[in-house]
Design an enzyme around this catalytic site. Structure first.
Site, PDB file in Angstrom:
ATOM      1  N   ASP A   1      -8.677  -3.350   4.258  1.00 62.52           N
ATOM      2  CA  ASP A   1      -8.465  -2.061   4.288  1.00 62.52           C
ATOM      3  C   ASP A   1      -9.265  -1.206   4.649  1.00 62.52           C
ATOM      4  O   ASP A   1     -10.088  -0.346   4.052  1.00 62.52           O
ATOM      5  CB  ASP A   1      -7.943  -1.875   2.679  1.00 62.52           C
ATOM      6  CG  ASP A   1      -6.802  -0.610   2.816  1.00 62.52           C
ATOM      7  OD1 ASP A   1      -7.147   0.068   3.727  1.00 62.52           O
ATOM      8  OD2 ASP A   1      -6.525  -0.319   1.760  1.00 62.52           O
TER       9      ASP A   1
ATOM     10  N   THR B   1     -10.697   6.075  -4.258  1.00 66.36           N
ATOM     11  CA  THR B   1     -10.001   5.793  -5.345  1.00 66.36           C
ATOM     12  C   THR B   1     -10.659   6.469  -6.413  1.00 66.36           C
ATOM     13  O   THR B   1     -11.787   6.002  -6.576  1.00 66.36           O
ATOM     14  CB  THR B   1      -9.629   4.407  -5.465  1.00 66.36           C
ATOM     15  OG1 THR B   1      -9.031   3.913  -4.244  1.00 66.36           O
ATOM     16  CG2 THR B   1      -8.555   4.132  -6.826  1.00 66.36           C
TER      17      THR B   1
ATOM     18  N   ASN C   1      -9.117  -3.998  -2.672  1.00 65.10           N
ATOM     19  CA  ASN C   1      -9.578  -4.321  -0.952  1.00 65.10           C
ATOM     20  C   ASN C   1     -10.530  -5.483  -0.719  1.00 65.10           C
ATOM     21  O   ASN C   1     -11.000  -5.440   0.210  1.00 65.10           O
ATOM     22  CB  ASN C   1      -9.831  -2.958  -0.427  1.00 65.10           C
ATOM     23  CG  ASN C   1      -8.716  -2.028  -0.300  1.00 65.10           C
ATOM     24  OD1 ASN C   1      -7.645  -2.203  -0.515  1.00 65.10           O
ATOM     25  ND2 ASN C   1      -9.182  -0.499  -0.414  1.00 65.10           N
TER      26      ASN C   1
ATOM     27  N   GLY D   1       0.954  -1.258  -0.022  1.00 60.16           N
ATOM     28  CA  GLY D   1       0.159  -0.255   0.007  1.00 60.16           C
ATOM     29  C   GLY D   1       0.899   1.163   0.116  1.00 60.16           C
ATOM     30  O   GLY D   1       2.267   0.993  -0.402  1.00 60.16           O
TER      31      GLY D   1
ATOM     32  N   SER E   1       1.780   3.272   2.310  1.00 60.54           N
ATOM     33  CA  SER E   1       2.836   3.349   3.663  1.00 60.54           C
ATOM     34  C   SER E   1       2.943   1.944   4.399  1.00 60.54           C
ATOM     35  O   SER E   1       3.341   1.861   5.414  1.00 60.54           O
ATOM     36  CB  SER E   1       2.860   4.632   4.630  1.00 60.54           C
ATOM     37  OG  SER E   1       1.147   4.200   5.281  1.00 60.54           O
ATOM     38  N   SER E   2       2.568   1.030   3.492  1.00 59.08           N
ATOM     39  CA  SER E   2       2.598  -0.282   4.235  1.00 59.08           C
ATOM     40  C   SER E   2       3.159  -1.410   3.462  1.00 59.08           C
ATOM     41  O   SER E   2       2.885  -1.425   2.195  1.00 59.08           O
ATOM     42  CB  SER E   2       1.096  -0.859   4.733  1.00 59.08           C
ATOM     43  OG  SER E   2       0.262  -1.114   3.744  1.00 59.08           O
TER      44      SER E   2
ATOM     45  N   VAL F   1       2.522  -5.813   2.898  1.00 60.89           N
ATOM     46  CA  VAL F   1       2.060  -6.799   3.808  1.00 60.89           C
ATOM     47  C   VAL F   1       2.743  -8.164   3.128  1.00 60.89           C
ATOM     48  O   VAL F   1       3.136  -8.407   2.008  1.00 60.89           O
ATOM     49  CB  VAL F   1       0.460  -6.899   3.342  1.00 60.89           C
ATOM     50  CG1 VAL F   1      -0.139  -8.156   3.825  1.00 60.89           C
ATOM     51  CG2 VAL F   1      -0.293  -5.811   3.448  1.00 60.89           C
TER      52      VAL F   1
ATOM     53  N   LYS G   1       0.616  -6.925   7.904  1.00 56.79           N
ATOM     54  CA  LYS G   1       0.505  -5.504   7.519  1.00 56.79           C
ATOM     55  C   LYS G   1       1.532  -4.546   8.373  1.00 56.79           C
ATOM     56  O   LYS G   1       1.412  -4.431   9.478  1.00 56.79           O
ATOM     57  CB  LYS G   1      -0.883  -4.819   7.251  1.00 56.79           C
ATOM     58  CG  LYS G   1      -0.836  -3.607   6.686  1.00 56.79           C
ATOM     59  CD  LYS G   1      -2.440  -3.188   6.460  1.00 56.79           C
ATOM     60  CE  LYS G   1      -2.557  -1.827   5.983  1.00 56.79           C
ATOM     61  NZ  LYS G   1      -3.881  -1.497   5.747  1.00 56.79           N
TER      62      LYS G   1
ATOM     63  N   ASP H   1     -13.385   2.945   0.559  1.00 54.62           N
ATOM     64  CA  ASP H   1     -12.563   2.706  -0.344  1.00 54.62           C
ATOM     65  C   ASP H   1     -12.756   1.213  -0.882  1.00 54.62           C
ATOM     66  O   ASP H   1     -11.840   0.510  -0.887  1.00 54.62           O
ATOM     67  CB  ASP H   1     -11.037   2.632   0.177  1.00 54.62           C
ATOM     68  CG  ASP H   1     -10.069   2.754  -0.856  1.00 54.62           C
ATOM     69  OD1 ASP H   1     -10.522   3.122  -2.113  1.00 54.62           O
ATOM     70  OD2 ASP H   1      -8.810   2.617  -0.461  1.00 54.62           O
TER      71      ASP H   1
ATOM     72  N   LYS I   1     -13.233  -1.529  -3.313  1.00 53.09           N
ATOM     73  CA  LYS I   1     -12.614  -1.647  -4.794  1.00 53.09           C
ATOM     74  C   LYS I   1     -12.167  -3.253  -4.904  1.00 53.09           C
ATOM     75  O   LYS I   1     -11.732  -3.587  -3.657  1.00 53.09           O
ATOM     76  CB  LYS I   1     -11.361  -0.569  -5.041  1.00 53.09           C
ATOM     77  CG  LYS I   1     -10.413  -0.541  -4.226  1.00 53.09           C
ATOM     78  CD  LYS I   1      -9.476   0.627  -4.761  1.00 53.09           C
ATOM     79  CE  LYS I   1      -8.386   0.647  -3.650  1.00 53.09           C
ATOM     80  NZ  LYS I   1      -7.344   1.653  -3.936  1.00 53.09           N
TER      81      LYS I   1
HETATM   82  P1  ADP Z   1      -3.094  -0.591   2.187  1.00 55.22           P
HETATM   83  O1  ADP Z   1      -3.969   0.132   3.141  1.00 55.22           O
HETATM   84  O2  ADP Z   1      -1.883   0.101   2.372  1.00 55.22           O
HETATM   85  O3  ADP Z   1      -3.721  -0.309   0.746  1.00 55.22           O
HETATM   86  P2  ADP Z   1      -4.067  -3.210   2.224  1.00 55.22           P
HETATM   87  O4  ADP Z   1      -4.809  -3.685   3.779  1.00 55.22           O
HETATM   88  O5  ADP Z   1      -5.032  -2.877   1.446  1.00 55.22           O
HETATM   89  O6  ADP Z   1      -3.242  -1.959   2.687  1.00 55.22           O
HETATM   90  O7  ADP Z   1      -3.083  -4.381   1.677  1.00 55.22           O
HETATM   91  C1  ADP Z   1      -2.287  -4.180   0.580  1.00 55.22           C
HETATM   92  C2  ADP Z   1      -2.565  -5.416  -0.087  1.00 55.22           C
HETATM   93  O8  ADP Z   1      -1.862  -6.284   0.726  1.00 55.22           O
HETATM   94  C3  ADP Z   1      -3.648  -5.934  -0.311  1.00 55.22           C
HETATM   95  O9  ADP Z   1      -4.190  -5.277  -1.446  1.00 55.22           O
HETATM   96  C4  ADP Z   1      -3.343  -7.537  -0.950  1.00 55.22           C
HETATM   97  O10 ADP Z   1      -2.857  -7.663  -1.988  1.00 55.22           O
HETATM   98  C5  ADP Z   1      -2.457  -7.847   0.168  1.00 55.22           C
HETATM   99  N1  ADP Z   1      -3.107  -8.358   1.724  1.00 55.22           N
HETATM  100  C6  ADP Z   1      -3.579  -7.539   2.700  1.00 55.22           C
HETATM  101  N2  ADP Z   1      -4.019  -8.159   3.379  1.00 55.22           N
HETATM  102  C7  ADP Z   1      -4.014  -9.509   3.263  1.00 55.22           C
HETATM  103  C8  ADP Z   1      -4.403 -10.739   3.677  1.00 55.22           C
HETATM  104  N3  ADP Z   1      -5.030 -10.708   4.754  1.00 55.22           N
HETATM  105  N4  ADP Z   1      -3.986 -12.028   2.855  1.00 55.22           N
HETATM  106  C9  ADP Z   1      -3.523 -11.590   1.826  1.00 55.22           C
HETATM  107  N5  ADP Z   1      -3.084 -10.577   1.249  1.00 55.22           N
HETATM  108  C10 ADP Z   1      -3.312  -9.466   1.929  1.00 55.22           C
HETATM  109 MG    MG Z   2      -5.630  -1.300   0.298  1.00 52.70          MG
END
Ligand code: ADP
Ligand code: MG
Length: 417
Positions: free
Chosen positions: A168, A187, A155, A32, A34-35, A37, A52, A150, A152
């Protein structure tokens, strides 16, 4: 150092002792703003999770809410909406001065976004399966007085059984009774008209839960035909189209899709949030009715079949006889399946593709469903990695199949030689 390399670096052990004591981090699953995963393994049980990892080192307190504050808010909301089959489950939280770790249940099948890219489009049946779960998840979030803001396909995650997990909650917000908000977040392609109005007009009334309903409409449209309803190379034109609710079912893909999903999309993508369908009514829409057929008695089925065709009414007659003679559960069930299948096939007769004509195949191959599927499938296989996530979403570009005027001219002159 390049941004990607920087992200790939794991937080050092000292900064996150508690996390490392319990989990072993593995490969990156997604990123993401600033993250990062990562898949991780719980040392004690060997069970896999998704962590995350939020970097706080560049946290800028001078501008709005800090990443730390935002993450705390996200965690509070995640806990508030927890306990629903279609919402992601937060397992653990660790905090160090420079990182926050949120440990989630792992969704092995990743994002709905990537799944859609791999299959190009979803059938009505699969769309029904996914959208029912998305809407039920959103209904639960709203019942807890939270607006997601958000929604989409990036997410929406899919677990081992391709069941939905909404994730998310970074932009999610708890609303007080009757509260309207004004912030512009989300978005671009999924933003509701009333959200855009807030950023354009001082006196805009604000928006509420209905923005998530709009996003569901955008998602459902995208699942069925592979490309989003609002897309234009020039973002200003796209935003104007959203404000005016200007989209169409004119692309050739829509010709093979029945009226019910179109009707539901029309009700979801209504510009005036007050006139937009509610989540509960969306779930009651005829598009979601098919499953109830299984619960009905066989008599109305017979009536419907008689109305449709004599041939199939004979089948149902036999099914009925079988039903009356004695209770043979297995056979009765098999007959019922046969009858229902036949009836569905009959109803869908008008959507059966026309026989392949060589002329059409040569002059306008994209009109033929079979060829279109092959063309789109190939395009996505070769160029699928171009389909960008988030703001730069350009899935629609892969569906642009109208020849450029000058190319058409060259083609026509070559043909006439
Ligand atoms: P951000 O807020 O930075 O968009 P997200 O929570 O949407 O962060 O996580 C970013 C991406 O990481 C997701 O779009 C997905 O591809 C992957 N991801 C997040 N959580 C999981 C999960 N529980 N299992 C598998 N993939 C994950
Ligand atoms: Mg996301």
């Amino acid at each position: 150092m390049a941004k990607e390399e920087e992200d790939d670096k794991l937080p050092d052990q000292d900064a996150a002792k508690e996390f490392y004591a319990k989990y072993e981090p593995k490969e990156i699953l997604g990123r993401g703003i600033s993250s990062t995963v990562r898949r991780c393994i719980e040392k004690e049980t060997g069970k896999a999770f998704a962590a995350k990892i939020i970097d706080l080192s560049n946290d800028n307190n001078s501008e709005g809410v800090s990443a730390k504050e935002a993450t705390k808010q996200e965690v509070a909301i995640l806990r508030h909406v927890a306990g629903h089959s279609y919402i992601i489950e937060l397992q653990d939280v660790f905090e160090s001065p420079t990182f926050i770790f949120l440990v989630f249940e792992l969704c092995k099948n990743g994002e709905l976004f990537d799944y859609l890219t791999s299959v190009v489009t979803l059938s009505e049946k699969k769309t029904r399966y996914i959208m029912r779960q998305v809407l039920e998840g959103v209904a639960h979030i709203h019942a807890r007085n939270i607006v997601h803001r958000d929604l989409k396909p990036e997410n929406i995650l899919l677990d081992d059984n391709l069941n939905v997990k909404i994730t998310d909650f970074g932009f999610a917000k708890k609303l007080a009774e009757g509260e309207l908000v004004h912030e512009l977040c989300g978005t671009p392609g999924y933003l509701a008209p009333e959200t855009l109005k807030c950023s354009m007009f001082e006196d805009a009334p604000g928006y509420s839960y209905e923005v998530d309903v709009w996003a569901c409409g955008v998602i459902m449209y995208t699942l069925l035909v592979g490309c989003p309803p609002f897309w234009h190379r020039k973002q200003m034109v796209m935003l104007r189209n959203i404000m005016e609710g200007k989209y169409s079912f004119s692309s050739p893909e829509w010709a093979d899709i029945s009226e019910e999903p179109k009707d539901l999309i029309r009700r979801l993508l209504v510009v005036d949030p007050k006139q937009r369908i509610s989540i509960d009514d969306a779930l009651r829409h005829p598009f979601f009715h098919t499953m109830q057929l299984w619960d009905q008695d066989i008599a109305p089925l017979k009536y419907a079949l008689r109305k449709n065709s004599r041939r199939f009414s004979r089948i149902s007659e036999m099914a009925l006889k079988l039903h009356h003679r004695k209770f043979q559960a297995r056979q009765k069930f098999q007959w019922a399946i046969l009858v229902v299948r036949a009836m569905i096939r009959l109803q869908r007769l008008k959507f059966t593709p026309e026989p392949l004509s060589l002329d059409t195949a040569r002059t306008d191959p994209y009109r033929v469903k079979l060829l279109r599927k092959i063309v789109d499938g190939c395009a996505f296989r070769v160029y699928g990695h171009w389909v960008k996530k988030g703001e730069g979403q350009n899935r629609a570009a892969l569906f642009e199949n109208i020849p450029k005027t000058e190319l058409k001219h060259i083609y026509v002159t070559n043909l006439s030689r």
